[in-house]
Design an enzyme around this catalytic site. Structure first.
Site, PDB file in Angstrom:
ATOM      1  N   HIS A  74      32.453  44.081  45.834  1.00 26.27           N
ATOM      2  CA  HIS A  74      32.515  44.700  47.159  1.00 26.27           C
ATOM      3  C   HIS A  74      33.228  45.946  47.117  1.00 26.27           C
ATOM      4  O   HIS A  74      33.738  46.464  46.338  1.00 26.27           O
ATOM      5  CB  HIS A  74      33.549  43.692  47.986  1.00 26.27           C
ATOM      6  CG  HIS A  74      34.963  43.774  47.387  1.00 26.27           C
ATOM      7  ND1 HIS A  74      35.629  42.619  47.390  1.00 26.27           N
ATOM      8  CD2 HIS A  74      35.960  44.574  47.033  1.00 26.27           C
ATOM      9  CE1 HIS A  74      36.844  42.736  47.157  1.00 26.27           C
ATOM     10  NE2 HIS A  74      37.145  43.927  46.816  1.00 26.27           N
TER      11      HIS A  74
ATOM     12  N   ASN B 287      33.451  41.118  42.785  1.00 24.75           N
ATOM     13  CA  ASN B 287      32.198  40.652  42.934  1.00 24.75           C
ATOM     14  C   ASN B 287      31.364  41.784  43.702  1.00 24.75           C
ATOM     15  O   ASN B 287      30.275  41.566  44.178  1.00 24.75           O
ATOM     16  CB  ASN B 287      32.278  39.542  44.259  1.00 24.75           C
ATOM     17  CG  ASN B 287      33.225  40.025  45.546  1.00 24.75           C
ATOM     18  OD1 ASN B 287      33.329  41.349  45.453  1.00 24.75           O
ATOM     19  ND2 ASN B 287      33.354  39.210  46.313  1.00 24.75           N
TER      20      ASN B 287
ATOM     21  N   GLU C 146      32.154  42.482  51.804  1.00 23.28           N
ATOM     22  CA  GLU C 146      31.881  41.535  50.827  1.00 23.28           C
ATOM     23  C   GLU C 146      30.362  41.234  50.550  1.00 23.28           C
ATOM     24  O   GLU C 146      29.668  41.520  51.711  1.00 23.28           O
ATOM     25  CB  GLU C 146      32.607  40.113  51.363  1.00 23.28           C
ATOM     26  CG  GLU C 146      34.133  40.298  51.380  1.00 23.28           C
ATOM     27  CD  GLU C 146      34.744  39.929  50.084  1.00 23.28           C
ATOM     28  OE1 GLU C 146      34.122  40.307  48.929  1.00 23.28           O
ATOM     29  OE2 GLU C 146      35.813  39.339  49.599  1.00 23.28           O
TER      30      GLU C 146
HETATM   31  C1  GLP Z   1      40.772  45.227  47.108  1.00 23.44           C
HETATM   32  C2  GLP Z   1      40.344  46.505  47.971  1.00 23.44           C
HETATM   33  C3  GLP Z   1      39.003  47.386  47.351  1.00 23.44           C
HETATM   34  C4  GLP Z   1      39.394  47.745  46.024  1.00 23.44           C
HETATM   35  C5  GLP Z   1      39.368  46.393  45.172  1.00 23.44           C
HETATM   36  C6  GLP Z   1      39.854  46.554  43.852  1.00 23.44           C
HETATM   37  O1  GLP Z   1      39.739  44.358  47.257  1.00 23.44           O
HETATM   38  N1  GLP Z   1      39.857  46.189  49.323  1.00 23.44           N
HETATM   39  O2  GLP Z   1      39.104  48.434  47.987  1.00 23.44           O
HETATM   40  O3  GLP Z   1      38.427  48.328  45.337  1.00 23.44           O
HETATM   41  O4  GLP Z   1      40.667  45.697  45.615  1.00 23.44           O
HETATM   42  O5  GLP Z   1      41.044  46.425  43.377  1.00 23.44           O
HETATM   43  P1  GLP Z   1      41.917  46.685  41.861  1.00 23.44           P
HETATM   44  O6  GLP Z   1      41.604  48.133  41.870  1.00 23.44           O
HETATM   45  O7  GLP Z   1      42.973  46.126  42.101  1.00 23.44           O
HETATM   46  O8  GLP Z   1      41.064  45.689  41.002  1.00 23.44           O
END
Ligand code: GLP
Length: 259
Positions: free
Chosen positions: A136, A134, A141
């Site tokens: 973030h 989304n 968020e």
């Molecule tokens: C979590 C973390 C973020 C990260 C996101 C993406 O939400 N708080 O910092 O960027 O995951 O995760 P993934 O790399 O598993 O898609």
């Protein structure tokens, strides 16, 4: 903003690790801002390899972006656990120099204030970021307003669902997190945002090409003076080709990075 597209996640992770290596070699007391998530795994693998090849982490301080509330270092869902297994236990960083917010703090406000002091004392030279589906960054968020400094946030339902997918055997994924704020992220001298895979293509294009908005927190990164975006082909699929640069390994190696 520089946008580099690689043939694979492995190469993008290697490139990010080379940027981190250069930061570690150039600074007297290097500070790396670190992220968790599947996206960061190739980066950590390459960084661990650099340490095996002689890169010294004894002067390095790391400051992680966020932690889930209510779970501790022995819980495989915690970000402390992830960092311990992916990096801290595999390089010669001093344990007291590896900072992650404490998800078990009883006094959450005090923990946020403590973490602000950590960032004030150790502002990252290089900040690694992933991006949520989304938009973030950290756990900032989307919303009408974003907070500047470390705070506790209730995660959006889609964030909980996306992150819980890595733990299908556990049905109670935490719904709150401690995260640094957007000002904390912006204080880093350099920022590297990584995103891989088709499922990130839409949010990457919106963050980079749509108007800047708090409803896509990653879009704010376009206001920072030194951001490099590292993508694989799938995540770059919806970007205008004219704004990206392709980078390839030569003889199985990446020797130079642009900082
Ligand atoms: C979590 C973390 C973020 C990260 C996101 C993406 O939400 N708080 O910092 O960027 O995951 O995760 P993934 O790399 O598993 O898609």
């Amino acid at each position: 903003m520089k946008i580099h597209v690689f043939d694979s996640q492995y190469e993008a992770g290697l490139y990010a690790a080379l940027m981190a290596k250069r930061t570690i070699m150039e600074r007297e007391k290097p500070v790396l801002g670190l992220a968790t998530g599947a996206t960061s795994i190739p980066f950590y693998s390459a960084l661990v390899q650099s340490c095996h090849d002689g890169l010294d982490f004894s002067r390095v301080t790391t400051v992680n972006l966020d932690e889930l509330v209510g779970i501790g270092a022995d819980d495989p869902r915690s970000y402390r656990y992830f960092m311990q297994h992916r990096l801290f236990s595999r390089v010669n960083i001093l344990p007291e120099n590896a900072h992650v917010p404490n998800g078990l703090a009883i006094d959450e406000a005090a923990e946020c204030a403590r973490y602000d002091r950590v960032i004030d004392a150790h502002t990252p030279d290089l900040q690694i970021l992933g991006i949520g589906g989304n938009g973030h960054i950290g756990f900032n968020e989307p919303g009408c307003a974003l907070l500047a400094r470390t705070h506790v946030i209730r995660l959006h339902r889609d964030t909980v669902t996306a992150n819980a997918r890595a733990f299908p055997m556990l049905d109670d994924y935490p719904s709150r997190a401690i995260t640094v704020g957007v000002t904390d992220i912006f204080r880093a001298a350099r920022i590297v945002l990584m995103a891989f895979g088709e499922k990130k293509a839409d949010i990457v294009a919106r963050a980079i090409e749509d108007p800047i908005t708090t409803h896509i927190p990653a879009s704010l990164l376009r206001l920072h003076a030194n951001v490099t975006v590292l993508l694989d082909r799938a995540s770059a699929d919806r970007l205008s080709p004219s704004i990206t640069t392709g980078i390839k390994l030569k003889e199985g190696r990446l020797t130079q990075v642009e900082m």
